[in-house]
Design a protein around this motif. Structure first.
Motif, PDB file in Angstrom:
ATOM      1  N   MET A   1     -48.306  18.030  48.233  1.00 47.82           N
ATOM      2  CA  MET A   1     -49.556  17.694  48.887  1.00 47.82           C
ATOM      3  C   MET A   1     -50.176  18.971  49.453  1.00 47.82           C
ATOM      4  SD  MET A   1     -50.369  15.109  52.032  1.00 47.82           S
ATOM      5  CE  MET A   1     -49.848  13.636  51.230  1.00 47.82           C
ATOM      6  N   ARG A   2     -51.457  19.084  49.334  1.00 47.89           N
ATOM      7  CA  ARG A   2     -52.133  20.277  49.824  1.00 47.89           C
ATOM      8  C   ARG A   2     -52.108  20.312  51.348  1.00 47.89           C
ATOM      9  NH1 ARG A   2     -57.343  21.258  46.293  1.00 47.89           N
ATOM     10  NH2 ARG A   2     -57.287  23.138  47.529  1.00 47.89           N
ATOM     11  N   LYS A   3     -52.208  21.504  51.889  1.00 49.50           N
ATOM     12  CA  LYS A   3     -51.966  21.731  53.305  1.00 49.50           C
ATOM     13  C   LYS A   3     -52.993  21.110  54.245  1.00 49.50           C
ATOM     14  CE  LYS A   3     -50.753  25.417  56.463  1.00 49.50           C
ATOM     15  NZ  LYS A   3     -50.691  26.847  56.657  1.00 49.50           N
ATOM     16  N   GLY A   4     -54.261  21.084  53.933  1.00 50.71           N
ATOM     17  CA  GLY A   4     -55.291  20.622  54.858  1.00 50.71           C
ATOM     18  C   GLY A   4     -55.666  19.158  54.749  1.00 50.71           C
ATOM     19  N   ILE A   5     -55.005  18.418  53.871  1.00 49.79           N
ATOM     20  CA  ILE A   5     -55.363  17.017  53.650  1.00 49.79           C
ATOM     21  C   ILE A   5     -55.102  16.159  54.895  1.00 49.79           C
ATOM     22  CG2 ILE A   5     -54.625  14.944  52.395  1.00 49.79           C
ATOM     23  CD1 ILE A   5     -56.361  16.474  50.640  1.00 49.79           C
ATOM     24  N   LEU A   6     -53.931  16.295  55.517  1.00 51.30           N
ATOM     25  CA  LEU A   6     -53.588  15.444  56.654  1.00 51.30           C
ATOM     26  C   LEU A   6     -54.513  15.643  57.853  1.00 51.30           C
ATOM     27  CD1 LEU A   6     -49.695  15.420  56.488  1.00 51.30           C
ATOM     28  CD2 LEU A   6     -51.288  13.616  55.877  1.00 51.30           C
ATOM     29  N   PRO A   7     -54.807  16.884  58.279  1.00 52.46           N
ATOM     30  CA  PRO A   7     -55.749  17.019  59.397  1.00 52.46           C
ATOM     31  C   PRO A   7     -57.143  16.475  59.068  1.00 52.46           C
ATOM     32  CG  PRO A   7     -54.592  19.084  59.068  1.00 52.46           C
ATOM     33  CD  PRO A   7     -54.234  18.183  57.932  1.00 52.46           C
ATOM     34  N   ALA A   8     -57.599  16.668  57.846  1.00 52.72           N
ATOM     35  CA  ALA A   8     -58.916  16.163  57.466  1.00 52.72           C
ATOM     36  C   ALA A   8     -58.932  14.636  57.475  1.00 52.72           C
ATOM     37  CB  ALA A   8     -59.310  16.694  56.092  1.00 52.72           C
ATOM     38  N   MET A   9     -57.899  14.010  56.965  1.00 51.66           N
ATOM     39  CA  MET A   9     -57.825  12.547  56.958  1.00 51.66           C
ATOM     40  C   MET A   9     -57.714  11.994  58.380  1.00 51.66           C
ATOM     41  SD  MET A   9     -58.308  11.762  53.906  1.00 51.66           S
ATOM     42  CE  MET A   9     -57.838  10.080  53.671  1.00 51.66           C
ATOM     43  N   LEU A  10     -56.948  12.671  59.244  1.00 48.80           N
ATOM     44  CA  LEU A  10     -56.852  12.263  60.641  1.00 48.80           C
ATOM     45  C   LEU A  10     -58.225  12.331  61.301  1.00 48.80           C
ATOM     46  CD1 LEU A  10     -55.133  11.608  63.200  1.00 48.80           C
ATOM     47  CD2 LEU A  10     -55.047  14.069  63.561  1.00 48.80           C
ATOM     48  N   GLY A  11     -58.954  13.400  61.055  1.00 51.45           N
ATOM     49  CA  GLY A  11     -60.287  13.547  61.625  1.00 51.45           C
ATOM     50  C   GLY A  11     -61.249  12.479  61.146  1.00 51.45           C
ATOM     51  N   ILE A  12     -61.188  12.158  59.876  1.00 56.23           N
ATOM     52  CA  ILE A  12     -62.048  11.107  59.331  1.00 56.23           C
ATOM     53  C   ILE A  12     -61.713   9.763  59.969  1.00 56.23           C
ATOM     54  CG2 ILE A  12     -62.575   9.785  57.232  1.00 56.23           C
ATOM     55  CD1 ILE A  12     -62.258  12.480  55.709  1.00 56.23           C
ATOM     56  N   ALA A  13     -60.423   9.492  60.131  1.00 56.04           N
ATOM     57  CA  ALA A  13     -59.998   8.220  60.725  1.00 56.04           C
ATOM     58  C   ALA A  13     -60.428   8.113  62.191  1.00 56.04           C
ATOM     59  CB  ALA A  13     -58.482   8.077  60.611  1.00 56.04           C
ATOM     60  N   VAL A  14     -60.227   9.179  62.964  1.00 58.78           N
ATOM     61  CA  VAL A  14     -60.586   9.148  64.383  1.00 58.78           C
ATOM     62  C   VAL A  14     -62.093   9.031  64.559  1.00 58.78           C
ATOM     63  CG1 VAL A  14     -60.627  10.528  66.503  1.00 58.78           C
ATOM     64  CG2 VAL A  14     -58.534  10.362  65.177  1.00 58.78           C
ATOM     65  N   THR A  15     -62.850   9.810  63.808  1.00 63.67           N
ATOM     66  CA  THR A  15     -64.305   9.762  63.918  1.00 63.67           C
ATOM     67  C   THR A  15     -64.837   8.395  63.487  1.00 63.67           C
ATOM     68  OG1 THR A  15     -64.411  12.127  63.459  1.00 63.67           O
ATOM     69  CG2 THR A  15     -66.458  10.887  63.243  1.00 63.67           C
ATOM     70  N   GLY A  16     -64.346   7.889  62.383  1.00 66.79           N
ATOM     71  CA  GLY A  16     -64.789   6.576  61.898  1.00 66.79           C
ATOM     72  C   GLY A  16     -64.444   5.452  62.857  1.00 66.79           C
ATOM     73  N   ALA A  17     -63.241   5.478  63.412  1.00 59.72           N
ATOM     74  CA  ALA A  17     -62.831   4.435  64.352  1.00 59.72           C
ATOM     75  C   ALA A  17     -63.656   4.493  65.633  1.00 59.72           C
ATOM     76  CB  ALA A  17     -61.350   4.580  64.673  1.00 59.72           C
ATOM     77  N   THR A  18     -63.942   5.697  66.093  1.00 62.62           N
ATOM     78  CA  THR A  18     -64.734   5.836  67.310  1.00 62.62           C
ATOM     79  C   THR A  18     -66.155   5.328  67.102  1.00 62.62           C
ATOM     80  OG1 THR A  18     -63.446   7.784  67.926  1.00 62.62           O
ATOM     81  CG2 THR A  18     -65.532   7.463  69.062  1.00 62.62           C
ATOM     82  N   ILE A  19     -66.745   5.674  65.980  1.00 62.60           N
ATOM     83  CA  ILE A  19     -68.104   5.208  65.698  1.00 62.60           C
ATOM     84  C   ILE A  19     -68.125   3.693  65.505  1.00 62.60           C
ATOM     85  CG2 ILE A  19     -69.964   5.278  63.975  1.00 62.60           C
ATOM     86  CD1 ILE A  19     -69.322   8.274  63.660  1.00 62.60           C
TER      87      ILE A  19
END
Length: 63
Positions: A1-19
Motif C-alpha cells: 500500500m502506498r504511504k500517503g493513502i491512510l492519512p488522506a482517507m482519514l482526512g476525507i472521512a473526518v471532513t465528510g463526517a463533520t460536514i
C-alpha cells in the motif's frame, strides 16, 4: 500500500463526517454562532483537510 493513502482517507472521512453532522450552510452558521460548536466544527474540518493535504503530498513525493 502506498504511504500517503491512510492519512488522506482519514482526512476525507473526518471532513465528510463533520460536514454531514452540521447544517447545510456551514459558513453562515459559523459566522453567526460564535460558540463552542462552531469552533469545534471549524477545528475538525481543518484537521481533516490538513490530513488530506499531507497525505496527498506523501503520495506525490513517493512516486
Amino acid at each position: 500500500m502506498r504511504k500517503g493513502i491512510l492519512p488522506a482517507m482519514l482526512g476525507i472521512a473526518v471532513t465528510g463526517a463533520t460536514i454531514a453532522m452540521t447544517d447545510i450552510d456551514i459558513t453562515k452558521r459559523i459566522m453567526h454562532h460564535k460558540g463552542r460548536e462552531a469552533m469545534l466544527t471549524s477545528g475538525l474540518i481543518g484537521f481533516g483537510l490538513a490530513h488530506v493535504v499531507l497525505g496527498g503530498l506523501d503520495l506525490i513525493n513517493n512516486r
